[in-house]
Design a protein around this motif. Structure first.
Motif, PDB file in Angstrom:
ATOM      1  N   ALA A  12      -4.605  -1.004 -10.245  1.00 30.68           N
ATOM      2  CA  ALA A  12      -3.838  -0.352 -11.784  1.00 30.68           C
ATOM      3  C   ALA A  12      -4.072  -1.555 -12.937  1.00 30.68           C
ATOM      4  N   GLN A  13      -3.323  -3.096 -12.074  1.00 31.40           N
ATOM      5  CA  GLN A  13      -3.021  -4.334 -13.065  1.00 31.40           C
ATOM      6  C   GLN A  13      -5.242  -4.440 -13.204  1.00 31.40           C
ATOM      7  N   HIS A  14      -5.921  -4.627 -12.493  1.00 33.36           N
ATOM      8  CA  HIS A  14      -7.407  -5.003 -13.751  1.00 33.36           C
ATOM      9  C   HIS A  14      -7.173  -4.096 -14.122  1.00 33.36           C
ATOM     10  N   GLU A  21       0.490 -10.561  -1.779  1.00 33.89           N
ATOM     11  CA  GLU A  21       0.253  -9.275  -1.727  1.00 33.89           C
ATOM     12  C   GLU A  21      -0.998  -8.702  -2.083  1.00 33.89           C
ATOM     13  N   PRO A  22      -1.912  -7.991  -2.072  1.00 37.08           N
ATOM     14  CA  PRO A  22      -3.285  -7.213  -2.563  1.00 37.08           C
ATOM     15  C   PRO A  22      -3.135  -6.968  -3.997  1.00 37.08           C
ATOM     16  N   LEU A  23      -4.604  -7.352  -4.947  1.00 39.56           N
ATOM     17  CA  LEU A  23      -4.846  -7.252  -6.997  1.00 39.56           C
ATOM     18  C   LEU A  23      -5.032  -5.294  -6.362  1.00 39.56           C
ATOM     19  N   SER A  24      -4.051  -4.850  -7.388  1.00 38.50           N
ATOM     20  CA  SER A  24      -3.916  -3.368  -7.481  1.00 38.50           C
ATOM     21  C   SER A  24      -5.540  -3.280  -8.571  1.00 38.50           C
ATOM     22  N   TRP A  75       0.545  -7.962  -8.525  1.00 32.39           N
ATOM     23  CA  TRP A  75       1.762  -7.291  -8.495  1.00 32.39           C
ATOM     24  C   TRP A  75       2.262  -6.742  -7.619  1.00 32.39           C
ATOM     25  N   LEU A  76       3.799  -6.479  -7.132  1.00 34.06           N
ATOM     26  CA  LEU A  76       3.940  -5.400  -6.519  1.00 34.06           C
ATOM     27  C   LEU A  76       3.741  -3.763  -7.085  1.00 34.06           C
ATOM     28  N   PRO A  77       3.543  -3.076  -5.933  1.00 34.45           N
ATOM     29  CA  PRO A  77       2.880  -1.569  -7.098  1.00 34.45           C
ATOM     30  C   PRO A  77       3.709  -1.041  -7.413  1.00 34.45           C
TER      31      PRO A  77
END
Length: 206
Positions: free
Chosen positions: A53-55, A48-51, A184-186
């Motif tokens: 939101a997580q950042h 998965e790519p990094l969102s 994380w997943l979206p």
């Protein structure tokens, strides 16, 4: 038909990108947008790519850990929402591309950032606060480059021009129990961002 510059958000609200107001989105809209907006051009060594939101949660967690005096709720909100405009346009522009997009795109970002600051009553940055935030943001970016995207530490210094040493410890790992630096997943990213935003907004009296 007239030219359309607005987008329909998950809540059903309309956000006029050229003339936004602080009332055009819900907190859940923002959390969803940030969870579906990806850093590093969407590239990742993980499935998965990094969102964003997580950042954003990572930046807040590291800023908290590096602050001797506890941040106020408003200061923590400002950390959490430092990239919030990207969640409203669903685009995190990589740095090398920004000069090609020009001043019009910078103006769009500025308009969105202004209404976000108004909506959440974010205080203006002082010089010292901005410096402390930038140091944390860069430190997180260096770690993401290595642990998420797959750059080497040498490439981070020589190619990306980031002088911070990539840290090994994931500031979010203890709280959420995920493998370190795993994107994380979206849905999870949106829920966790919204939980933090809601708690901070309540503490700030919003």
């Amino acid at each position: 038909m007239t030219d359309r510059a607005w987008v329909r958000l998950p809540s059903g609200r309309r956000l006029d990108l050229l003339s936004p107001t602080p009332f055009d989105w819900t907190d859940a809209d923002l959390a969803t947008g940030l969870a579906r907006t990806f850093r590093w051009g969407g590239h990742s060594a993980w499935p998965e790519p990094l969102s964003v939101a997580q950042h954003s949660l990572t930046v807040l967690a590291l800023r908290r850990s590096r602050t001797r005096h506890r941040l106020t709720p408003a200061q923590e909100l400002r950390e959490l929402l430092h990239d919030a405009d990207e969640g409203l346009i669903n685009f995190d522009c990589i740095s090398p591309l920004k000069p090609f997009l020009g001043p019009a795109f910078a103006e769009l970002q500025a308009r969105l950032s202004a209404v976000i600051a108004a909506r959440y009553r974010l205080p203006a940055w002082t010089v010292e606060e901005k410096r402390a935030h930038k140091a944390v943001d860069v430190a997180v970016a260096a770690a993401e480059a290595v642990h998420v995207v797959g750059w080497t530490a040498q490439e981070v210094r020589e190619t990306l021009g980031i002088r911070a040493t990539p840290m090994e410890k994931d500031p979010l790992q203890v709280r959420y129990g995920e493998p370190p630096w795993k994107p994380w997943l979206p849905d999870a990213a949106a829920a966790r961002f919204l939980e933090e935003l809601t708690a901070l907004a309540a503490r700030a009296g919003l």
